[in-house]
Design a protein around this motif. Structure first.
Motif, PDB file in Angstrom:
ATOM      1  N   UNK A 293       0.800  -1.213   0.000  1.00 52.12           N
ATOM      2  CA  UNK A 293       0.000   0.000   0.000  1.00 52.12           C
ATOM      3  C   UNK A 293       0.841   1.275   0.000  1.00 52.12           C
ATOM      4  N   UNK A 294       2.161   1.127  -0.087  1.00 53.71           N
ATOM      5  CA  UNK A 294       3.009   2.323  -0.121  1.00 53.71           C
ATOM      6  C   UNK A 294       2.681   3.139  -1.368  1.00 53.71           C
ATOM      7  N   UNK A 295       2.610   4.449  -1.172  1.00 57.95           N
ATOM      8  CA  UNK A 295       2.183   5.370  -2.218  1.00 57.95           C
ATOM      9  C   UNK A 295       3.275   5.628  -3.255  1.00 57.95           C
ATOM     10  N   UNK A 296       2.870   5.583  -4.523  1.00 57.27           N
ATOM     11  CA  UNK A 296       3.730   6.068  -5.608  1.00 57.27           C
ATOM     12  C   UNK A 296       3.096   7.376  -6.084  1.00 57.27           C
ATOM     13  N   UNK A 297       3.837   8.465  -5.939  1.00 64.08           N
ATOM     14  CA  UNK A 297       3.275   9.804  -6.134  1.00 64.08           C
ATOM     15  C   UNK A 297       2.622  10.009  -7.493  1.00 64.08           C
ATOM     16  N   UNK A 298       1.573  10.837  -7.475  1.00 64.20           N
ATOM     17  CA  UNK A 298       0.962  11.298  -8.714  1.00 64.20           C
ATOM     18  C   UNK A 298       1.985  12.077  -9.544  1.00 64.20           C
ATOM     19  N   UNK A 299       3.036  12.545  -8.882  1.00 60.54           N
ATOM     20  CA  UNK A 299       4.113  13.247  -9.583  1.00 60.54           C
ATOM     21  C   UNK A 299       4.679  12.413 -10.719  1.00 60.54           C
TER      22      UNK A 299
END
Lengths: 296, 608
Positions: free
Chosen positions: B243-249
């Motif tokens: 569930x670690x986030x990968x940025x929308x960046x």
């Protein structure tokens, strides 16, 4: 490790004074019931662990200590066997052991992604973040201890107050000589300068570096790698200005500052954010020398 | 008893900003947090901070994008206030030394983000939240603001008037995790709740283990309505295993999403013909799950996010942190191969009902940041809008609590703002198992502040004693059951039967919680106790989310209903409100305010 246990035994005596004096009942009664219940759980756990035989498992040896619970006042190691799956970290294994076997197993953790800096531990003889250490990289059994050179509060939780004090001692806040008059106008900073301070701004205050440092272990007043890195972060930031930089160099040049570092690189080796801590300390030494020559 | 003018509960971005504001206003302010401030989950925010800073951009464009992104469930006074104030707050951060990414001319960089009509997202690599959190904590240290770290606030000290709008908050009760002491905290000016998210109600979430909805649950039980709780954002790019986030960046910089057939599905299947990967988060999350459901997912679970074509130099300059996350938590080298991603619970748009000044309907009680619902984000939050929100509204709550004379809020709060009764029919009775007992904000009719606080302290001591002394089941079982049913039934795609199943499961979990006890007898750093108390909060917020989701029979923003496949503007431009009502929750609605300073926002079709 043996030295660490001795250290904690002495601490135990000190800490007992802080805990509430033992009340005859219902406190004792409560503890007795809990002990009994714990014994039942232990049996249940052994059964559960034994049934894991067919699965791939990993063995943990976890340091346990509680200043007020009978049986834990003497530091000891508990063994846990947990089922292993690919990608599993030391933190995952600890959470499994706590939620399935022993809910009193105590450790700090929050973000699970190496940014909150809560779960720096001493794993197989080295400072690491539990959440970003893959079990597959470690020899079995995995030995998990609290960070060395810090007072143990309970199990894997250490007292971070001294670390925080050292961080604060370097005046760890941006404090520009001058700011743009317009509230909507930013200060300019070159890409090169941002790049220069970038690594130093990555620090997550986990304390792994301080725990690994022999100098900090011997000199309690030594600022330590994390705090000096924090000073570097501001001293090298071109936005602050020359006056503030002079004050910053004075702080890190104090008796227990940069000159204590003997460039053993242990801090750099354990930093989970790959900050070149030793290099930063060396660079501040050079800045300090240059600066002193300038005023000589 | 400790005493301060202003008590801020939680020391992430919103809490720190509120505390600094209160300090600037001359108040004696203290932060009380169950973590240490730098451990707060604001530090995990990656992408950036939206603000209209440059020629060609303006606050009203930012406001328009935010209203459109909210799917017309945001309130115009909140959105206008936000978009106007964001620029000065971002520059304020820069003046506090935040290490923003820079352009060649030395000014702060801005990049495109989903749902934004202008590249107005300022950032510091892909670690914007980390830098924001540390920069503000540093400023709190500079000001000598007192911090009670590792003190867990377990309840509020509120008077027990029948009508919540007559109640007053005089402080709170906190548990010193290290020593086991329980103490009262008196706030003569106000208590600001800034406890962050509630992601632990779900099992696949980008949120920290500490994000257990404490502020929401405490305010709810004290009588403050919860607003739009069904509006949960599922972020489209989280790593499948953790569930670690990968940025929308990554998508902002040009990252592309592929399905198992190596099709760029956002375009190929018409999910977002104009903006593709940069459509709003709800749109992308549904697209990904639709791909998986139709058999085009990879390993029937996820899709690929590819950034290799951006080149090593650009990736290292702007997204380096993403490489570390993909490597450490999924074993994937983002320079060499695409990264697996799937939707995960990310953000609660709803929360504690408050107005533009952070005030709730209870006098002296404020909320800010993710805990609060002003409402800025409505049915869907745009990427890069959470960090400026906590700056703008954290500061306003801090100023107001410290006594600054501020413009009277336009947003109405409390049951008196009710426009319509709710008609939800849950399959089981929600709320307290034993309403009218310990959950009521009863204080023995005390109205004098110290009496209210002392009574609250006494109740918390009893609660803790009971948990420690009694024998029972481990809270972890209850928590796991809640998380499982929420992820199963109250996810991206919601069906009436699933929501009802969730309510039944939650009722069972509540009943099971009655038998929960703490097996660790220690007063020293008893995390078993802390987690057990948190699990009660998780139960209350999970039920509120599900009740809201069952009530809202339409498809708006992040809220998708199988039986109701369209946005129903005639009927549903209104907020879902839930009052605890001393243990017997009451659902009702209040109007959305679309009349802004410059214009009245006209609901339009939301296409990207």
């Amino acid at each position: 490790m043996s030295t660490q246990i001795e250290q904690q035994e002495t601490e135990t005596e000190g800490e007992e004074e802080e805990t509430e004096p033992a009340v005859e009942s219902p406190g004792d009664q409560r503890r007795a019931t809990k002990r009994q219940r714990q014994a039942e759980r232990d049996i249940q756990r052994e059964t559960e662990e034994a049934s894991l035989d067919d699965e791939e498992t990993v063995s943990l040896k976890v340091f346990r200590y509680d200043p007020e619970v009978e049986g834990k006042q003497e530091p000891r190691f508990d063994d846990f066997t947990v089922p292993y799956h690919k990608g599993m970290t030391v933190l995952d294994a600890l959470i499994y052991a706590r939620d399935r076997y022993d809910s009193s197993l105590t450790f700090r953790h929050s973000c699970r992604q190496a940014v909150c800096g809560s779960d720096a531990l001493f794993v197989n003889g080295r400072q690491r973040l539990g959440c970003k250490t893959q079990l597959s990289e470690l020899d079995d059994p995995v030995r998990i201890e609290p960070l060395p050179h810090q007072e143990v509060v309970k199990d894997l939780v250490v007292d971070m107050e001294h670390f925080y004090d050292q961080m604060e001692a370097v005046e760890p806040y941006f404090d520009a000589d001058e700011l743009p008059a317009d509230d909507l106008e930013e200060q300019r900073q070159s890409r090169e300068n941002r790049e220069k301070v970038k690594m130093s701004t990555r620090c997550i205050w986990c304390g792994a570096c301080m725990s690994s440092c022999n100098i900090a272990a011997g000199d309690n007043e030594y600022l330590g790698p994390a705090a000096i890195n924090k000073a570097y972060r501001f001293a090298m930031d071109e936005r602050e200005g020359e006056n503030r930089k002079q004050e910053r160099l004075r702080i890190i040049e104090q008796e227990h500052g940069v000159w204590r570092c003997q460039t053993q690189f242990s801090c750099t080796e354990v930093c989970p954010k790959d900050i070149p801590l030793t290099e930063h300390i060396q660079e501040l030494k050079r800045e300090a020398v240059k600066n002193n020559l300038k005023f000589w | 008893m400790y005493e301060h003018d202003v008590i801020v509960v939680g020391a992430g971005g919103a809490g720190l900003r509120a505390a600094i504001a209160a300090d600037e206003e001359g108040a004696d302010v203290a932060l009380v947090t169950k973590l240490h401030p730098v451990r707060s989950h604001t530090g995990a925010a990656e992408g950036g901070i939206n603000a209209s800073l440059r020629d060609g951009d303006s606050w009203d464009l930012h406001a328009y994008d935010t209203m459109k992104g909210s799917d017309y469930l945001g309130d115009a006074p909140a959105i206008d206030t936000f978009a106007k104030t964001a620029p000065e707050e971002v520059i304020q951060l820069e003046h506090w030394g935040m290490p923003f990414s820079r352009e060649d001319d030395g000014r702060v960089s801005q990049r495109p983000f989903g749902g934004m009509s202008f590249p107005r997202t300022t950032y510091a690599g892909a670690e914007t939240g980390h830098h924001l959190l540390h920069t503000m904590y540093e400023q709190a240290v500079k000001r000598g603001i007192e911090v009670y770290d590792e003190w867990y606030v377990t309840n509020l000290a509120v008077t027990d008037h029948d009508d919540p709008e007559d109640r007053e908050c005089h402080g709170c009760v906190a548990y010193d995790i290290k020593s086991g002491k329980i103490e009262g905290f008196r706030a003569t000016g106000g208590v600001v709740l800034a406890t962050g998210g509630l992601g632990q109600a779900f099992d696949h979430t980008t949120n920290a283990v500490a994000n257990t909805g404490d502020g929401c649950a405490m305010a709810y039980r004290a009588g403050v309505p919860m607003e739009d709780m069904e509006m949960i954002q599922f972020h489209p790019t989280t790593l499948p295993s953790t569930g670690v986030l990968i940025s929308e960046g990554v998508r902002g910089e040009g990252g592309i999403l592929y399905n198992d057939e190596e099709e760029r599905f956002m375009f190929e299947y018409g999910y977002a013909n104009n903006d593709g990967e940069l459509a709003s988060r709800d749109v992308v999350s549904r697209a990904e799950l639709t791909e998986v459901n139709e058999g085009r997912g990879i390993e029937d679970e996820y899709v690929d996010l590819d950034m290799r074509h951006l080149g090593e130099e650009r990736i290292l300059d702007r997204l380096e942190n993403i490489l570390h996350l993909a490597e450490d938590f999924e074993g994937v080298d983002g320079l060499d191969e695409p990264m697996p991603v799937k939707p995960g619970q990310h953000y609660a748009m709803g929360g504690v009902e408050c107005d533009e000044n952070g005030e709730t309907c209870i006098d002296g009680l404020y909320a800010a940041g993710e805990t609060a619902c002003v409402s800025l984000h409505g049915a869907n939050r745009l990427g890069g809008n959470a960090l400026p929100e906590l700056l703008v509204f954290g500061a306003r709550a801090g100023y107001h609590a410290a006594g600054r004379d501020m413009k009277t809020a336009e947003i109405q709060t409390g049951l008196s703002a009710k426009s319509e009764a709710g008609d939800v029919e849950p399959p089981v009775t929600p709320g307290a198992i034993d309403s009218g007992s310990e959950d009521v904000a009863a204080d023995g009719a005390a109205v004098e502040p110290t009496g209210v606080i002392e009574n609250a302290v006494e109740r918390e001591r009893e609660r803790v004693e009971t948990l420690l002394e009694e024998d029972g089941i481990n809270h972890a079982e209850v928590r796991a059951d809640v998380q499982e049913t929420m992820t199963q039934n109250v996810n991206v795609f919601r069906k009436e039967e699933g929501l009802k199943t969730a309510l039944r499961d939650l009722r069972e979990a509540r009943e099971a919680y009655e038998d929960v006890a703490v097996s660790d007898p220690s007063r020293t750093y008893n995390t078993d106790l802390i987690h057990t108390i948190e699990t009660r909060n998780i139960l209350d917020v999970a039920e509120a989310i599900t009740l809201g989701a069952l009530a809202r029979e339409e498809f708006r923003g992040a809220h998708w209903r199988a039986e109701h496949q369209e946005r129903k503007d005639d009927e549903w431009i209104k907020h879902t409100m839930l009052a605890w009502n001393d243990g017997t929750p009451e659902l009702y609605y209040k109007p959305v305010i679309l009349e802004g300073d410059e214009e009245t926002y006209e609901p339009k079709e939301r296409s990207y």
